[in-house]
Design a protein around this motif. Structure first.
Motif, PDB file in Angstrom:
ATOM      1  N   VAL A 150      37.873  40.873  33.321  1.00 41.71           N
ATOM      2  CA  VAL A 150      37.453  41.082  34.865  1.00 41.71           C
ATOM      3  C   VAL A 150      37.401  39.862  35.456  1.00 41.71           C
ATOM      4  O   VAL A 150      38.015  39.582  36.569  1.00 41.71           O
ATOM      5  CB  VAL A 150      36.081  41.614  34.790  1.00 41.71           C
ATOM      6  N   THR A 151      37.142  38.742  34.883  1.00 41.67           N
ATOM      7  CA  THR A 151      37.167  37.226  35.747  1.00 41.67           C
ATOM      8  C   THR A 151      38.469  36.766  36.006  1.00 41.67           C
ATOM      9  O   THR A 151      38.580  36.186  37.210  1.00 41.67           O
ATOM     10  CB  THR A 151      36.316  36.458  34.835  1.00 41.67           C
ATOM     11  N   GLN A 152      39.298  36.790  34.748  1.00 42.57           N
ATOM     12  CA  GLN A 152      40.874  36.340  35.243  1.00 42.57           C
ATOM     13  C   GLN A 152      41.373  37.089  36.016  1.00 42.57           C
ATOM     14  O   GLN A 152      42.116  36.772  36.956  1.00 42.57           O
ATOM     15  CB  GLN A 152      41.339  36.257  33.803  1.00 42.57           C
ATOM     16  N   SER A 153      41.222  38.433  35.976  1.00 38.72           N
ATOM     17  CA  SER A 153      41.851  39.428  37.035  1.00 38.72           C
ATOM     18  C   SER A 153      41.247  38.878  38.493  1.00 38.72           C
ATOM     19  O   SER A 153      42.277  38.925  39.393  1.00 38.72           O
ATOM     20  CB  SER A 153      41.651  40.906  36.730  1.00 38.72           C
ATOM     21  N   ILE A 154      40.050  38.733  38.565  1.00 37.72           N
ATOM     22  CA  ILE A 154      39.755  38.433  40.064  1.00 37.72           C
ATOM     23  C   ILE A 154      40.104  36.919  40.370  1.00 37.72           C
ATOM     24  O   ILE A 154      40.569  36.833  41.650  1.00 37.72           O
ATOM     25  CB  ILE A 154      38.048  38.494  40.094  1.00 37.72           C
ATOM     26  N   LEU A 155      40.146  36.024  39.383  1.00 40.36           N
ATOM     27  CA  LEU A 155      40.853  34.709  39.793  1.00 40.36           C
ATOM     28  C   LEU A 155      42.324  34.802  40.043  1.00 40.36           C
ATOM     29  O   LEU A 155      42.690  34.142  41.072  1.00 40.36           O
ATOM     30  CB  LEU A 155      40.484  33.785  38.613  1.00 40.36           C
ATOM     31  N   MET A 158      42.512  36.148  43.774  1.00 41.05           N
ATOM     32  CA  MET A 158      42.220  35.024  44.682  1.00 41.05           C
ATOM     33  C   MET A 158      43.480  33.831  45.045  1.00 41.05           C
ATOM     34  O   MET A 158      43.652  33.512  45.792  1.00 41.05           O
ATOM     35  CB  MET A 158      40.792  34.556  44.551  1.00 41.05           C
ATOM     36  N   ASN A 159      43.831  33.492  43.675  1.00 40.57           N
ATOM     37  CA  ASN A 159      44.941  32.676  43.691  1.00 40.57           C
ATOM     38  C   ASN A 159      46.195  33.158  44.411  1.00 40.57           C
ATOM     39  O   ASN A 159      46.792  32.508  45.242  1.00 40.57           O
ATOM     40  CB  ASN A 159      45.434  32.193  42.229  1.00 40.57           C
ATOM     41  N   SER A 160      46.444  34.555  44.342  1.00 42.80           N
ATOM     42  CA  SER A 160      47.538  35.091  44.966  1.00 42.80           C
ATOM     43  C   SER A 160      47.336  35.161  46.498  1.00 42.80           C
ATOM     44  O   SER A 160      48.458  35.180  47.165  1.00 42.80           O
ATOM     45  CB  SER A 160      47.775  36.528  44.333  1.00 42.80           C
ATOM     46  N   ARG A 161      46.147  35.104  46.897  1.00 47.25           N
ATOM     47  CA  ARG A 161      45.629  35.159  48.335  1.00 47.25           C
ATOM     48  C   ARG A 161      45.684  33.836  48.577  1.00 47.25           C
ATOM     49  O   ARG A 161      44.961  33.693  49.875  1.00 47.25           O
ATOM     50  CB  ARG A 161      44.728  36.054  48.493  1.00 47.25           C
ATOM     51  N   ASN A 162      45.711  32.707  47.944  1.00 45.23           N
ATOM     52  CA  ASN A 162      45.325  31.215  48.357  1.00 45.23           C
ATOM     53  C   ASN A 162      44.120  31.089  48.805  1.00 45.23           C
ATOM     54  O   ASN A 162      43.613  30.441  49.915  1.00 45.23           O
ATOM     55  CB  ASN A 162      46.296  30.914  49.540  1.00 45.23           C
ATOM     56  N   PHE A 163      43.094  31.623  48.255  1.00 45.74           N
ATOM     57  CA  PHE A 163      41.604  31.242  48.383  1.00 45.74           C
ATOM     58  C   PHE A 163      41.482  29.857  48.244  1.00 45.74           C
ATOM     59  O   PHE A 163      42.212  29.233  47.189  1.00 45.74           O
ATOM     60  CB  PHE A 163      40.847  31.968  47.507  1.00 45.74           C
TER      61      PHE A 163
END
Length: 250
Positions: A150-155, A158-163
């Protein structure tokens, strides 16, 4: 024979790819100078810190060209670093045209990494075995597997959305603690502390710490200190996110 502007453009693109994918600053500088040395230049210098690349070359007529590149986002992809390293060596022994060199580097830059499904799965395995390493039992390992996925999926999202780099780690830390609490309450896991410790291993700044030490040893003190502070802040933000989640649920 390429002119000085073409050489410095190739070197800058190579340096950008390496720095954005986790290379040490002295390795980036060495690669850029190696590429520039292909031409008949009187001067070829580069200055690199984790957020900026500056390169200067002077041709036979003492015409100076200086360019800089701001690095805003960084990730870890050692394969791209290896490919650029190999390109810099091939560049010295082969007669590439400017267009060929730029095309090769752009192909490396745009090369896709691991699939969005494989990375969460492998991260989950890391969390699973790390939890066992820290003394967790089988139920804790299963819980950590779910937490890591779950954590890596969320990361990844966020990386794909340039957080923001650090906001991602705060949310990642909070997600780790939150999912771990849920799994323990559902009786999937037993020891909350071991599950969280094992699961945060996928976010720990191991490469940043290693690069900080290597840059310092190589004499790049500014980059070494900057990367050391970066690693410290990443650890702080992970702990902050996990602490917020634990405080809310306790």
């Amino acid at each position: 024979m390429m002119n000085s502007k073409q050489l410095i453009e190739i070197a800058l693109l190579a340096g950008e790819i390496m720095l954005t994918n986790g290379a040490e600053t002295h390795r980036v500088e060495d690669t850029m100078v190696r590429i520039c040395s292909k031409g008949k230049l009187k001067l070829a210098e580069s200055f690199v810190i984790p957020t900026v690349i500056v390169a200067t070359v002077a041709d036979e007529n003492n015409n100076l060209v200086t360019v800089s590149k701001r690095i805003k986002n960084r990730t870890i992809d050692l394969n791209k670093i290896s490919l650029v390293n190999q390109f810099s060596r091939d560049f010295q022994t082969h007669e590439y045209t400017y267009e060929q060199a730029i095309e090769i580097l752009n192909n490396i830059k745009n090369k896709k990494g691991y699939s969005s499904y494989l990375l969460p799965f492998t991260a989950a395995l890391v969390c699973c075995f790390s939890t066992i390493l820290f003394g967790g039992n089988l139920k804790d390992a299963i819980s950590a597997f779910l937490v890591g996925f779950v954590t890596q999926s969320i990361l990844n999202f966020m990386n794909s959305r340039n957080f923001s780099y650090f906001i991602s780690y705060i949310i990642g830390g909070a997600t780790t603690a939150l999912v771990a609490i849920i799994t323990v309450n559902l009786n999937i896991g037993v020891h909350l502390d071991k599950i969280i410790i094992g699961s945060v291993m996928i976010m720990t700044p191991g490469v940043a710490i290693t690069n900080a030490i290597r840059d310092t040893i190589a004499g790049d003190l500014l980059s070494g200190v900057a990367r050391g502070i970066e690693a410290f802040l990443i650890a702080v933000f992970i702990a902050t996110g996990a602490g917020i989640a634990l405080s809310l649920f306790r």
